[in-house]
Enzyme design. Structure first.
Site, short mmCIF file in Angstrom:
data_model
loop_
_atom_site.label_atom_id
_atom_site.label_comp_id
_atom_site.label_asym_id
_atom_site.label_seq_id
_atom_site.Cartn_x
_atom_site.Cartn_y
_atom_site.Cartn_z
CG ASP A 157 27.44 11.34 67.87
OD1 ASP A 157 26.20 11.48 67.80
OD2 ASP A 157 28.07 10.49 67.21
CG HIS A 212 24.05 8.99 66.39
ND1 HIS A 212 25.39 9.30 66.30
CD2 HIS A 212 23.79 8.16 65.34
CE1 HIS A 212 25.93 8.71 65.25
NE2 HIS A 212 24.97 8.00 64.65
CB SER A 372 26.90 5.94 63.23
OG SER A 372 26.81 7.09 62.43
#
Length: 572
Positions: A157, A212, A372
């Site tokens: 990520d 994220h 996600s």
């Protein structure tokens, strides 16, 4: 039928003329609940005991050394040298006993003390966000079974804020690397890769300069029950931080390939991939396929474009590989999230992905939406399942996850399974598969002392030249004989005869076989024993556990021979 003729003495419990009645709770069910070992709670029927000698004999047999009375209910707590399940098996049908049961361990429901736990509706939905009660993955029910895992999950990520107090204790650490010395200590091609690697900046610091990846990591495995922030699906899984997306959230396929290969080579059991885009890449496909060959799962986000992935593939989620599990997002009403991609043949399942609260850099927390956010729910669940049932292959894990879902009408026709993740079902299924010996196929054996049932160990024979199955079956045969005590084990002439198979519902034998290096492991063969008490009274004794290893000899006419037979333990 070829017979392996290797005789060993295994003590036999002689049949008794006493008749027996049944336990309240089946022993198979009892084994699934925690209890205080070497203790039972027992109550005799008022007319069951005819003399003090009856109780003394039973106590001596079980090795009872301490008794506590419950006078108001006329029951007793026995502490004994015999293990609990053996005691239950010995006395389960004794008509003199009103009941006998384990001393069960009880506790508060497994609710973590993390202060923001109530915000995590995806783990436990009580309608706190206005949604449908129980539209969740049943995390607290699963935590009653298992909260801990040391399974390594690579978060591929934007990196991970590895110093976040809710993540730091669960960060994977490369023990072969010395921090900040500028040397590739473990010679894996990467310098100072202590927590993972940053493929964007080509250095050993995979810290998150976006948010994220840190959010994803918190859903997988934020530390549980630490009085801080949130809790992950897994309380203790190990997070490998692999940064290939930059501070703007974009990255290259080549760096993604490097991250997948790093995870595969450095021991990750699965990778969380909450990213997508670009066209079909054969190189990325090959990297994921290589991970598949190493038994590594690839958990992928379906995408957030309201797209039907069946007709318009989204990569990497749409690569046709068996180790990929593709995840859509659901909301707190068990509906498919408005933004979520879907696919009747290309998206496997749904998981909570709307208003998901988790960790972000700066030792903080935030709610986000997306497939996600759904993907790490599945990744965290898999770390718990793989920890609970470590012998399962990646294929077994995927199969278990997809067969134990909660049906969700909104996902029917939109996903392969029509279901939403339920980790409690998955763990319970794993326990049932591992612990249910009642369905084991047994064989009846005859000795000069009578009959006894043992696990039927049928072994497919291989041709000593080609190594291919011959179609013949070998039966492992052991000599059964009454002996004085439980430790005088000697080899005797082979006179045990196989008689027949017993019928069973599922006919699954609890002896397991491994063909790695053509070695077959029979891990646990438990055999009831007898004890001889003065004056020559024969009573059932503790269960003995043995391990046998059989190995093929390529030039042997019998194909297999007994390589080793080790006495392991007497459970007393």
């Amino acid at each position: 039928m070829s017979i392996l003729r290797h005789a060993v003495v295994l003590p036999v419990m002689l049949a008794s003329s006493t008749t027996w009645a049944a336990l309240t709770t089946p022993i198979g069910a009892t084994a699934q609940h925690s209890f205080v070992e070497n203790q039972v709670i027992i109550k005799f029927k008022d007319d069951g005991i005819q003399s003090l000698d009856d109780t003394i004999t039973i106590r001596q047999t079980l090795g009872v050394f301490n008794i506590q009375e419950f006078p108001l209910i006329n029951a007793q707590l026995w502490e004994m040298t015999t293990d609990t399940l053996s005691a239950l098996q010995f006395l389960e049908n004794d008509p003199r006993i009103e009941y006998i049961e384990p001393n069960y361990i009880v506790s508060l429901n497994e609710t973590p003390n993390d202060p923001d736990y109530s915000k995590l509706w995806g783990l436990h939905n009580e309608g706190q966000t206005g949604g449908k009660i129980d539209a969740d993955i049943d995390a607290p029910e699963a935590w009653e079974i298992n909260t801990d895992s040391d399974v390594i999950v690579a978060v591929i990520d934007t990196g991970v804020a590895y110093s976040h107090p809710d993540l730091a204790p669960n960060m994977w650490v490369n023990k072969g690397e010395i921090p900040d010395n500028g040397v590739d200590d473990d010679q894996n091609g990467y310098i100072d890769d202590v927590y993972g690697y940053d493929f964007v900046n080509d250095d050993g610091d995979p810290d998150d300069d976006h948010y994220h990846g840190t959010h994803v990591a918190g859903t997988v495995a934020a530390v549980g029950n630490n009085g801080t922030g949130v809790v992950g699906v897994s309380w203790t899984a190990k997070i490998m931080a692999l940064k290939f997306l930059n501070k703007n959230g974009s990255g290259s396929t080549s760096d993604a390939i490097k991250a997948v290969q790093y995870a595969t080579s450095m021991g990750a059991k699965l990778t969380n991939n909450s990213w997508g885009g670009g066209g079909y890449s054969q190189a990325l496909y090959d990297a994921i396929e290589e991970a598949q060959e190493k038994d590594v799962l690839f958990i992928a986000a379906a995408g957030n474009a309201r797209n039907d992935n069946d007709g318009s593939p989204t990569y990497p989620a749409s690569y046709d590989l068996d180790n990929i599990i593709t995840v859509a997002a659901t909301d707190h009403n068990d509906n498919l999230a408005a933004f979520s991609n879907y696919g009747h043949t290309s998206v496997d399942l749904g998981a909570p992905g709307v208003n998901i609260y988790s960790t972000i850099p700066g030792d903080s927390y935030k709610s986000l939406n997306g497939t996600s956010m759904a993907t790490p729910q599945v990744a965290g669940a898999i770390t718990l399942l793989w920890s609970q049932c470590s012998t399962l292959t990646s294929s077994d894990i995927k199969d278990t996850i997809l067969k134990t879902l909660d049906s969700a009408s909104a996902l029917i026709g939109k996903t392969v399974t029509g279901g939403r993740l339920n980790i409690s079902n998955a763990l319970a299924s794993c326990i049932d598969d591992d612990g249910d010996d009642d369905t084991c196929k047994h064989a009846v054996y005859e000795t000069d002392k009578g009959l006894i049932t043992m696990p039927y160990l049928d072994i497919p024979l291989l041709d000593p030249i080609t190594g291919e199955p011959t179609g013949d079956i070998a039966v492992f045969e052991g000599e059964l004989s009454l002996i004085d005590g439980v430790e005088d084990l000697v080899v005797v002439p082979d006179n045990t005869k196989f008689i027949k198979m017993l019928d069973g519902d599922d006919n699954e034998c609890h002896a397991s076989y491994s063909y790695a290096d053509r070695i077959i492991h029979i891990p646990f063969v438990d055999v009831p024993s007898v004890m001889v008490l003065p004056p020559n009274i024969i009573v059932p004794g503790p269960t003995q556990v043995f391990e046998a290893t059989l190995q093929q000899l390529p030039l042997s006419s019998d194909v297999f021979h007994l390589q080793e037979y080790n006495y392991l333990d007497t459970l007393d």
